[in-house]
Design a protein around this motif. Structure first.
Motif, mmCIF file in Angstrom:
data_model
loop_
_atom_site.group_PDB
_atom_site.id
_atom_site.type_symbol
_atom_site.label_atom_id
_atom_site.label_comp_id
_atom_site.label_asym_id
_atom_site.label_seq_id
_atom_site.Cartn_x
_atom_site.Cartn_y
_atom_site.Cartn_z
ATOM 1 N N GLU A 1 -30.135 -0.984 -8.957
ATOM 2 C CA GLU A 1 -30.010 0.216 -8.264
ATOM 3 C C GLU A 1 -28.604 0.157 -7.505
ATOM 4 N N VAL A 2 -28.517 -0.945 -6.900
ATOM 5 C CA VAL A 2 -26.959 -1.240 -6.193
ATOM 6 C C VAL A 2 -25.950 -1.013 -7.055
ATOM 7 N N PHE A 3 -26.084 -1.350 -8.151
ATOM 8 C CA PHE A 3 -24.772 -1.318 -9.171
ATOM 9 C C PHE A 3 -24.629 0.223 -9.416
ATOM 10 N N ASN A 4 -25.605 0.796 -9.878
ATOM 11 C CA ASN A 4 -25.496 2.337 -10.269
ATOM 12 C C ASN A 4 -25.100 3.120 -9.227
ATOM 13 N N ARG A 5 -25.565 2.687 -7.882
ATOM 14 C CA ARG A 5 -25.234 3.640 -6.932
ATOM 15 C C ARG A 5 -23.580 3.662 -6.414
ATOM 16 N N TYR A 6 -23.038 2.374 -6.819
ATOM 17 C CA TYR A 6 -21.632 2.342 -6.717
ATOM 18 C C TYR A 6 -20.706 2.521 -7.807
ATOM 19 N N ASP A 7 -21.433 2.596 -9.023
ATOM 20 C CA ASP A 7 -20.621 2.778 -10.167
ATOM 21 C C ASP A 7 -20.264 4.476 -10.233
ATOM 22 N N LYS A 8 -19.331 4.926 -9.504
ATOM 23 C CA LYS A 8 -19.457 6.633 -9.243
ATOM 24 C C LYS A 8 -18.972 7.166 -10.354
ATOM 25 N N ASP A 9 -18.253 6.554 -11.120
ATOM 26 C CA ASP A 9 -17.721 7.026 -12.590
ATOM 27 C C ASP A 9 -18.724 6.904 -13.897
ATOM 28 N N TYR B 1 -15.012 -2.458 -3.347
ATOM 29 C CA TYR B 1 -14.598 -2.585 -1.932
ATOM 30 C C TYR B 1 -15.605 -1.457 -1.207
ATOM 31 N N THR B 2 -16.136 -0.404 -1.632
ATOM 32 C CA THR B 2 -17.006 0.600 -1.021
ATOM 33 C C THR B 2 -18.378 -0.377 -0.874
ATOM 34 N N ALA B 3 -18.743 -0.972 -2.057
ATOM 35 C CA ALA B 3 -19.880 -1.633 -2.050
ATOM 36 C C ALA B 3 -20.070 -2.656 -1.003
ATOM 37 N N TYR B 4 -19.062 -3.493 -1.138
ATOM 38 C CA TYR B 4 -19.299 -4.688 -0.048
ATOM 39 C C TYR B 4 -19.279 -4.221 1.127
ATOM 40 N N ASN B 5 -18.425 -3.275 1.475
ATOM 41 C CA ASN B 5 -18.333 -2.818 2.993
ATOM 42 C C ASN B 5 -19.802 -2.135 3.477
#
Length: 236
Positions: free
Chosen positions: A141-149, A160-164
């Motif tokens: 779920e986290v990975f999908n959340r930040y895999d924006k493209d 960078y967005t995910a970590y922060n």
């Protein structure tokens, strides 16, 4: 040394809990991801192949213990290739796939087994497997959340967005270094298994840092041997 995150995201090496504030999908983004995702992202594409990170879906075998999800038990029996009642890192690796159908890398599987191997046997049983499976689904779920493209990979900017947002105050340069270190496919991005491994590593190092950050100000003084010990001992 500094860079200590100012917030937590759950227990030891746990991904952010599902449904948290920053887990909510952005308008027009992740919410629609499930409708446009390619084969391998959680569903069963034509031909009956496993979904994103999922082992093959077998028919439900008899002997499922009371209180255990029959589907989860079926997966466990299928992954347990030698029928030992325990799952090794090698067996887990053969069962888990990324969105491009590549198997998870061996190190990520070893790390995940280590997190849930409560008796230090080097393997996990049924109940430990259930915990691991929930863990993988949370990270998905986290990975999908930040895999924006929706590429099935996370690049340095997305990382960078995910970590922060997870509370790790790191720079873009650090994220680019992580991509270089964990990008086994040399695509300048991380697959799902690489992402899990990087997060486990980052969390483990952060915990080691926190022990030494007695003032909780994000800065420590560390002797050479202590630093080397901290780095070498970095494991779940």
């Amino acid at each position: 040394m500094s860079g200590y995150p100012q917030q937590q995201y759950g227990g030891y090496q746990q991904p952010p809990p599902a449904g948290g504030a920053y887990q909510q999908p952005p308008p027009g983004g992740y919410q629609q991801y499930g409708h446009q995702q390619p084969p391998g992202y959680g569903g069963y594409p034509q031909g009956g192949h496993p979904g994103y990170g999922a082992p093959p879906a077998p028919s439900g075998p008899p002997g499922c213990p009371p209180g255990v999800d029959p589907t989860l038990y079926s997966w466990f029996v299928t992954v347990d290739a030698d029928h030992s009642g325990q799952i090794t890192a090698a067996e887990l690796q053969q069962a888990l796939t990324n969105s491009n159908w590549s198997h998870f890398n061996a190190e990520t599987c070893r790390l995940m087994i280590g997190i849930f191997d409560h008796d230090n046997s080097g393997t996990i049983g049924l109940h430990e497997f259930a915990q691991l499976w929930a863990y993988i689904n949370q990270w998905k779920e986290v990975f999908n959340r930040y895999d924006k493209d929706r590429s099935g990979n996370i690049d340095a900017g997305e990382l960078y967005t995910a970590y922060n947002e997870m509370g790790f105050r790191v720079s873009m340069a650090f994220c680019q270094l992580i991509v270089v270190k964990f990008d086994r496919a040399e695509k300048k991005s991380l697959k799902f298994d690489d992402f899990i491994q990087s997060c486990v590593m980052l969390r483990s190092l952060t915990d080691a840092f926190r022990v030494r950050d007695t003032n909780l100000d994000g800065t420590i003084q560390v002797a050479y041997e202590d630093f080397m010990t901290m780095a070498i001992s970095n494991k779940p």
